[in-house]
Motif scaffolding. Sequence first.
Motif, PDB file in Angstrom:
ATOM      1  N   SER A   1       4.870  15.570  -0.112  1.00 26.10           N
ATOM      2  CA  SER A   1       6.221  15.131   0.285  1.00 26.10           C
ATOM      3  C   SER A   1       6.201  14.439   1.644  1.00 26.10           C
ATOM      4  O   SER A   1       6.963  13.492   1.891  1.00 26.10           O
ATOM      5  N   GLY A   2       5.313  14.901   2.538  1.00 25.04           N
ATOM      6  CA  GLY A   2       5.193  14.268   3.848  1.00 25.04           C
ATOM      7  C   GLY A   2       4.694  12.842   3.750  1.00 25.04           C
ATOM      8  O   GLY A   2       5.166  11.948   4.469  1.00 25.04           O
ATOM      9  N   LEU A   3       3.730  12.600   2.839  1.00 21.25           N
ATOM     10  CA  LEU A   3       3.203  11.255   2.644  1.00 21.25           C
ATOM     11  C   LEU A   3       4.289  10.335   2.094  1.00 21.25           C
ATOM     12  O   LEU A   3       4.419   9.179   2.537  1.00 21.25           O
ATOM     13  N   ILE A   4       5.087  10.820   1.137  1.00 20.21           N
ATOM     14  CA  ILE A   4       6.176  10.020   0.577  1.00 20.21           C
ATOM     15  C   ILE A   4       7.167   9.644   1.671  1.00 20.21           C
ATOM     16  O   ILE A   4       7.649   8.507   1.736  1.00 20.21           O
TER      17      ILE A   4
ATOM     18  N   LEU B   1       0.833  -1.208   0.000  1.00 25.31           N
ATOM     19  CA  LEU B   1       0.000   0.000   0.000  1.00 25.31           C
ATOM     20  C   LEU B   1       0.871   1.263   0.000  1.00 25.31           C
ATOM     21  O   LEU B   1       0.564   2.245  -0.689  1.00 25.31           O
ATOM     22  N   ALA B   2       1.968   1.239   0.759  1.00 24.15           N
ATOM     23  CA  ALA B   2       2.875   2.384   0.800  1.00 24.15           C
ATOM     24  C   ALA B   2       3.539   2.603  -0.555  1.00 24.15           C
ATOM     25  O   ALA B   2       3.690   3.743  -1.017  1.00 24.15           O
ATOM     26  N   CYS B   3       3.919   1.509  -1.224  1.00 24.14           N
ATOM     27  CA  CYS B   3       4.533   1.605  -2.557  1.00 24.14           C
ATOM     28  C   CYS B   3       3.549   2.174  -3.574  1.00 24.14           C
ATOM     29  O   CYS B   3       3.899   3.058  -4.374  1.00 24.14           O
ATOM     30  N   PHE B   4       2.318   1.668  -3.558  1.00 25.72           N
ATOM     31  CA  PHE B   4       1.316   2.135  -4.514  1.00 25.72           C
ATOM     32  C   PHE B   4       0.915   3.591  -4.246  1.00 25.72           C
ATOM     33  O   PHE B   4       0.660   4.357  -5.175  1.00 25.72           O
TER      34      PHE B   4
ATOM     35  N   VAL C   1       9.749   5.581   5.040  1.00 25.82           N
ATOM     36  CA  VAL C   1      10.230   5.168   6.363  1.00 25.82           C
ATOM     37  C   VAL C   1       9.518   3.896   6.816  1.00 25.82           C
ATOM     38  O   VAL C   1      10.141   2.966   7.348  1.00 25.82           O
ATOM     39  N   SER C   2       8.210   3.823   6.586  1.00 28.58           N
ATOM     40  CA  SER C   2       7.444   2.649   7.023  1.00 28.58           C
ATOM     41  C   SER C   2       7.833   1.397   6.252  1.00 28.58           C
ATOM     42  O   SER C   2       7.845   0.301   6.804  1.00 28.58           O
ATOM     43  N   ILE C   3       8.166   1.550   4.975  1.00 29.85           N
ATOM     44  CA  ILE C   3       8.579   0.392   4.170  1.00 29.85           C
ATOM     45  C   ILE C   3       9.826  -0.260   4.766  1.00 29.85           C
ATOM     46  O   ILE C   3       9.889  -1.476   4.956  1.00 29.85           O
ATOM     47  N   VAL C   4      10.833   0.567   5.074  1.00 30.55           N
ATOM     48  CA  VAL C   4      12.076   0.033   5.638  1.00 30.55           C
ATOM     49  C   VAL C   4      11.840  -0.536   7.031  1.00 30.55           C
ATOM     50  O   VAL C   4      12.391  -1.587   7.385  1.00 30.55           O
ATOM     51  N   ALA C   5      11.023   0.138   7.828  1.00 23.53           N
ATOM     52  CA  ALA C   5      10.771  -0.322   9.199  1.00 23.53           C
ATOM     53  C   ALA C   5      10.017  -1.649   9.222  1.00 23.53           C
ATOM     54  O   ALA C   5      10.393  -2.587   9.935  1.00 23.53           O
ATOM     55  N   VAL C   6       8.962  -1.747   8.435  1.00 26.66           N
ATOM     56  CA  VAL C   6       8.115  -2.952   8.455  1.00 26.66           C
ATOM     57  C   VAL C   6       8.809  -4.142   7.791  1.00 26.66           C
ATOM     58  O   VAL C   6       8.530  -5.297   8.138  1.00 26.66           O
ATOM     59  N   SER C   7       9.731  -3.885   6.869  1.00 28.33           N
ATOM     60  CA  SER C   7      10.412  -4.993   6.192  1.00 28.33           C
ATOM     61  C   SER C   7      11.182  -5.873   7.169  1.00 28.33           C
ATOM     62  O   SER C   7      11.459  -7.047   6.879  1.00 28.33           O
ATOM     63  N   ALA C   8      11.512  -5.348   8.348  1.00 29.32           N
ATOM     64  CA  ALA C   8      12.194  -6.158   9.366  1.00 29.32           C
ATOM     65  C   ALA C   8      11.360  -7.366   9.751  1.00 29.32           C
ATOM     66  O   ALA C   8      11.899  -8.461  10.014  1.00 29.32           O
TER      67      ALA C   8
END
Length: 536
Positions: A411-414, A393-396, A419-426
């Motif tokens: 820009s804030g949404l991006i 969802l973040a990517c789309f 940040v959430s993509i990298v954090a959740v990928s853990a």
Amino acid sequence: MVKEDSKLVVTFSPSSTDVKLGDFVKLGKYTVLVGFLCEMMILCQLGNQLFMMFSGATPKLIACGNYDLSHFDDKEACHQLSLIKANNASEDCLPQLDTQFDTVNMEWNYYCEGGKSVKHSTSVQMIGVMIGSIVFGQFSDSFGRKKAMIIALLGCIISMMATSFTNNLFTFTFARLIVNIFNGGSIAVMLVYCVENLPKKDRLWINNVVSWAPNYILYAIVAYFSADWRTLARVSSLLTIPPLLLLIFMSESAQFLAQKGKLDEAQAVIERMYKINGHKCDTVLLKQTLNREKESFEAKQSAGKTYTFFHLFYTWKFATFTIVLAFGYFVTSIVNYGIVYNMEKVSGSIYINAILIGVIRYALNLVMAFLDYKFTRIGRKLIHMGAWIEIVLACFATFLVHATQTEKQFSGLIRICSVSIVAVSAQLYITNGIVSGELFPTCIRNLSYSHCQFWTRVGVVISPQLFLLNELWGPLPYIAMGCLGLLDAIIFQTAIPETKGCQLLESMPTEDECIVGCRRRKNAAQKAELEKLNSV
């Protein structure tokens, strides 16, 4: 446990005749030392992995002489610069670059098209991690975990310091390749050393507390005060000295010594561990256990049974699991490090973004550890699917912002999405790692994890190239990440069974299920039987 001579005596059930050497590893002061060693080593390992996030960030072109380019996006600013130079051949304006960190790009003028060279350099550097994992993994199995880690840390110290004195991209890339060979070895061997020196029932929570997540915060602070890539390399080198000194004090893995037949040394290690913990060891039971470990190891050796990566494809099920997990690690690394190595494209402070990643990652680690422990219905597949849903969802969402050319307005949404993509990928790394250990029997469990780690490294190597797709179309990297993530989520849910609460497999399937190498073994067995009959 009972008290004897003011010391705690660790006792085992009298009916327990199958005590393993790992059962002697108990929670205590020595565990704290192991955890502290891991924390310091992880900071160094993560620092080497994230070094190019800061040092290889492409600077923003803001002006050229009297020409203001700050109101253009990166691609258009570079296009305008080429027009300025083409239309004003006699006027050689000096490009002005802006960045939050003094990178190699700034020092050696790699911007616009030149920025690709630094991304290629990052990919080459990451190949070193793959080489180091293989070389030091074999070295540690032959000569010991402690020796391997000492060499790896010494190599990191010297090569990181040497990196800071390089004067062009070629020598910089070569030096960083050497750094990552030693760093890959440090990562691979430390994982095994920690597993062998932490109590079985405490490994999960210790690994959630001592993890990469909080070190994102620490390394961001180190990078902020370093301010430039040469200083950051030197500080990173100096930060590797404390874990090296502590490692010299630590003992070799008792499990490794026992497997090598060095029973007296293994016993001395366990007794030293108990002395540091303030416990008294049952030396009689320890000697019996060590002898059983040696006999078990010698029996396996005499049987001549060795397992290779081909056994990961022993049955159709195993082959499916192996391919799906490898693909999952590969995709996760492409998505995770694709964002990390292009963090300069995200609005806001690169330091604050790294700190946010660390905070969110750490919070998720603790929350998921609690939920996994508390609720049986929250299994591996649910966590895996939930993580991919958020990332996709973040990517789309980021794709739509770029496709509609509303980057400035959103820009804030991006930033939040990146940040959430990298954090959740853990959570994907953790889930895939646990599942890879729970799906395969003991004899090939380490092989499964090693195979997955190899494909993780391949994904890391490719990840810096991901954002070169924006040369074709700006939003393309994000739709590519979203589609890859969606594909992995579907395949995982379809092909991987839920493993939470299941008993670990201890033996390989029967030859009736075998699909690799079975005919040769059956023919050999038939030939041996025929020779036996003929001799009679």
